[in-house]
Design a protein around this motif. Structure first.
Motif, PDB file in Angstrom:
ATOM      1  N   ILE A   1       5.612 -31.122  -4.659  1.00 29.64           N
ATOM      2  CA  ILE A   1       4.308 -30.782  -4.065  1.00 29.64           C
ATOM      3  C   ILE A   1       4.420 -30.747  -2.546  1.00 29.64           C
ATOM      4  O   ILE A   1       3.937 -29.808  -1.894  1.00 29.64           O
ATOM      5  CB  ILE A   1       3.222 -31.772  -4.534  1.00 29.64           C
ATOM      6  N   LEU A   2       5.055 -31.755  -1.973  1.00 30.02           N
ATOM      7  CA  LEU A   2       5.216 -31.792  -0.514  1.00 30.02           C
ATOM      8  C   LEU A   2       6.021 -30.603  -0.009  1.00 30.02           C
ATOM      9  O   LEU A   2       5.643 -29.951   0.970  1.00 30.02           O
ATOM     10  CB  LEU A   2       5.877 -33.107  -0.085  1.00 30.02           C
ATOM     11  N   GLU A   3       7.124 -30.303  -0.680  1.00 36.47           N
ATOM     12  CA  GLU A   3       7.978 -29.182  -0.243  1.00 36.47           C
ATOM     13  C   GLU A   3       7.261 -27.842  -0.406  1.00 36.47           C
ATOM     14  O   GLU A   3       7.394 -26.959   0.436  1.00 36.47           O
ATOM     15  CB  GLU A   3       9.310 -29.196  -0.991  1.00 36.47           C
ATOM     16  N   SER A   4       6.518 -27.683  -1.490  1.00 32.82           N
ATOM     17  CA  SER A   4       5.745 -26.454  -1.686  1.00 32.82           C
ATOM     18  C   SER A   4       4.706 -26.302  -0.590  1.00 32.82           C
ATOM     19  O   SER A   4       4.510 -25.204  -0.048  1.00 32.82           O
ATOM     20  CB  SER A   4       5.063 -26.464  -3.060  1.00 32.82           C
ATOM     21  N   THR A   5       4.045 -27.399  -0.253  1.00 33.78           N
ATOM     22  CA  THR A   5       3.042 -27.374   0.812  1.00 33.78           C
ATOM     23  C   THR A   5       3.667 -26.951   2.124  1.00 33.78           C
ATOM     24  O   THR A   5       3.115 -26.100   2.839  1.00 33.78           O
ATOM     25  CB  THR A   5       2.385 -28.768   0.957  1.00 33.78           C
ATOM     26  N   LEU A   6       4.815 -27.508   2.442  1.00 31.72           N
ATOM     27  CA  LEU A   6       5.511 -27.161   3.684  1.00 31.72           C
ATOM     28  C   LEU A   6       5.801 -25.663   3.745  1.00 31.72           C
ATOM     29  O   LEU A   6       5.502 -25.004   4.752  1.00 31.72           O
ATOM     30  CB  LEU A   6       6.812 -27.967   3.786  1.00 31.72           C
ATOM     31  N   LEU A   7       6.356 -25.121   2.690  1.00 29.86           N
ATOM     32  CA  LEU A   7       6.710 -23.694   2.669  1.00 29.86           C
ATOM     33  C   LEU A   7       5.464 -22.812   2.742  1.00 29.86           C
ATOM     34  O   LEU A   7       5.454 -21.806   3.472  1.00 29.86           O
ATOM     35  CB  LEU A   7       7.512 -23.375   1.408  1.00 29.86           C
ATOM     36  N   LEU A   8       4.440 -23.171   2.004  1.00 28.81           N
ATOM     37  CA  LEU A   8       3.229 -22.350   1.982  1.00 28.81           C
ATOM     38  C   LEU A   8       2.460 -22.408   3.299  1.00 28.81           C
ATOM     39  O   LEU A   8       1.898 -21.395   3.740  1.00 28.81           O
ATOM     40  CB  LEU A   8       2.340 -22.760   0.810  1.00 28.81           C
ATOM     41  N   LEU A   9       2.417 -23.576   3.923  1.00 25.12           N
ATOM     42  CA  LEU A   9       1.746 -23.673   5.222  1.00 25.12           C
ATOM     43  C   LEU A   9       2.443 -22.786   6.250  1.00 25.12           C
ATOM     44  O   LEU A   9       1.786 -22.154   7.079  1.00 25.12           O
ATOM     45  CB  LEU A   9       1.731 -25.115   5.712  1.00 25.12           C
ATOM     46  N   ARG A  10       3.746 -22.750   6.195  1.00 26.59           N
ATOM     47  CA  ARG A  10       4.507 -21.905   7.137  1.00 26.59           C
ATOM     48  C   ARG A  10       4.161 -20.434   6.929  1.00 26.59           C
ATOM     49  O   ARG A  10       4.011 -19.682   7.871  1.00 26.59           O
ATOM     50  CB  ARG A  10       6.011 -22.147   6.943  1.00 26.59           C
ATOM     51  N   GLU A  11       4.025 -20.056   5.661  1.00 24.11           N
ATOM     52  CA  GLU A  11       3.779 -18.657   5.342  1.00 24.11           C
ATOM     53  C   GLU A  11       2.312 -18.246   5.495  1.00 24.11           C
ATOM     54  O   GLU A  11       2.016 -17.163   5.995  1.00 24.11           O
ATOM     55  CB  GLU A  11       4.231 -18.395   3.900  1.00 24.11           C
ATOM     56  N   HIS A  12       1.385 -19.139   5.095  1.00 27.87           N
ATOM     57  CA  HIS A  12      -0.025 -18.761   5.029  1.00 27.87           C
ATOM     58  C   HIS A  12      -0.946 -19.526   5.967  1.00 27.87           C
ATOM     59  O   HIS A  12      -2.130 -19.188   6.066  1.00 27.87           O
ATOM     60  CB  HIS A  12      -0.550 -18.947   3.591  1.00 27.87           C
ATOM     61  N   GLY A  13      -0.458 -20.586   6.605  1.00 28.30           N
ATOM     62  CA  GLY A  13      -1.301 -21.397   7.467  1.00 28.30           C
ATOM     63  C   GLY A  13      -2.188 -22.338   6.673  1.00 28.30           C
ATOM     64  O   GLY A  13      -2.236 -22.298   5.440  1.00 28.30           O
ATOM     65  N   PHE A  14      -2.905 -23.182   7.403  1.00 23.17           N
ATOM     66  CA  PHE A  14      -3.733 -24.206   6.776  1.00 23.17           C
ATOM     67  C   PHE A  14      -4.825 -23.604   5.893  1.00 23.17           C
ATOM     68  O   PHE A  14      -4.970 -23.949   4.730  1.00 23.17           O
ATOM     69  CB  PHE A  14      -4.363 -25.100   7.852  1.00 23.17           C
ATOM     70  N   HIS A  15      -5.596 -22.677   6.442  1.00 27.03           N
ATOM     71  CA  HIS A  15      -6.741 -22.124   5.714  1.00 27.03           C
ATOM     72  C   HIS A  15      -6.310 -21.184   4.599  1.00 27.03           C
ATOM     73  O   HIS A  15      -7.037 -21.018   3.625  1.00 27.03           O
ATOM     74  CB  HIS A  15      -7.705 -21.431   6.674  1.00 27.03           C
TER      75      HIS A  15
END
Length: 193
Positions: free
Chosen positions: A12-26
């Motif tokens: 979950i943490l690693e997925s969050t890291l990758l997705l935040l980089r790609e899509h941002g917080f919102h």
């Protein structure tokens, strides 16, 4: 069973890291994190109260990785200069070798949802580094600047160099890193050891 829980939390943490980089917080809702991690949204809420808590814990986890990398092969027997350069160089290398984590920390460390408790916890995580600075000042190896002034003077060049390496295709060779470490030491050292 505990290991399985840790694995899900890590995914979950690693997925969050990758997705935040790609899509941002919102642009990164819990549903997208769950889909990317291969878990149900309810599973995420078993580990984290909300997205902000998830990001705060990710931030703390990355800070733990950073300190571990900085302290790799660290020896307290060296001179202050040797010890400084070791810590500084390890941090530069970590930043350029982990660009997604580096960008995450730079983007979110002053975000409004980053809790004061998270900042305090990361300060505790960085205690061995802070202790080095305090010890260096007491030994009159470093200038008697406030601790955060020293950190700002030394961390700013790391951020700039890492960004040049990661974003601008300017290769940081070992020689360039060594030169920069030497220059940073010269900026804060009180006397030659």
């Amino acid at each position: 069973m505990v290991e399985l829980k840790q694995d899900k939390r890590t995914v979950i943490l690693e997925s969050t890291l990758l997705l935040l980089r790609e899509h941002g917080f919102h642009g990164t809702p819990i549903s997208l994190i769950a889909q990317h991690a291969g878990v149900g949204a309810g599973t995420i809420y078993r580990y984290f109260d909300n997205k902000e808590k998830l990001i705060n814990e990710l931030f703390t986890e990355i800070k733990k990785r950073v300190i571990k990398a900085m302290l790799k092969d660290y020896r307290e027997e060296g001179t202050y200069k040797e010890r400084f350069k070791h810590l500084w160089t390890n941090l530069v290398e970590y930043c350029i070798n982990h660009p997604i984590e580096f960008h995450f920390v730079e983007q979110y460390r002053y975000a409004p949802f980053m809790k004061n408790g998270t900042r305090e916890e990361t300060f505790i995580i960085l205690a061995p580094i802070m202790q080095f600075f305090i010890e260096s000042k007491r030994a009159k190896a470093m200038k008697d600047f406030p601790l955060y002034t020293l950190i700002a003077l030394l961390y700013g060049p790391i951020v700039s160099l890492a960004k040049l390496h990661i974003d601008s295709n300017q290769t940081l060779t070992k020689e360039r890193i060594e030169q920069a470490a030497e220059a940073c030491w010269d900026a804060v050292s009180l006397k030659e050891e």
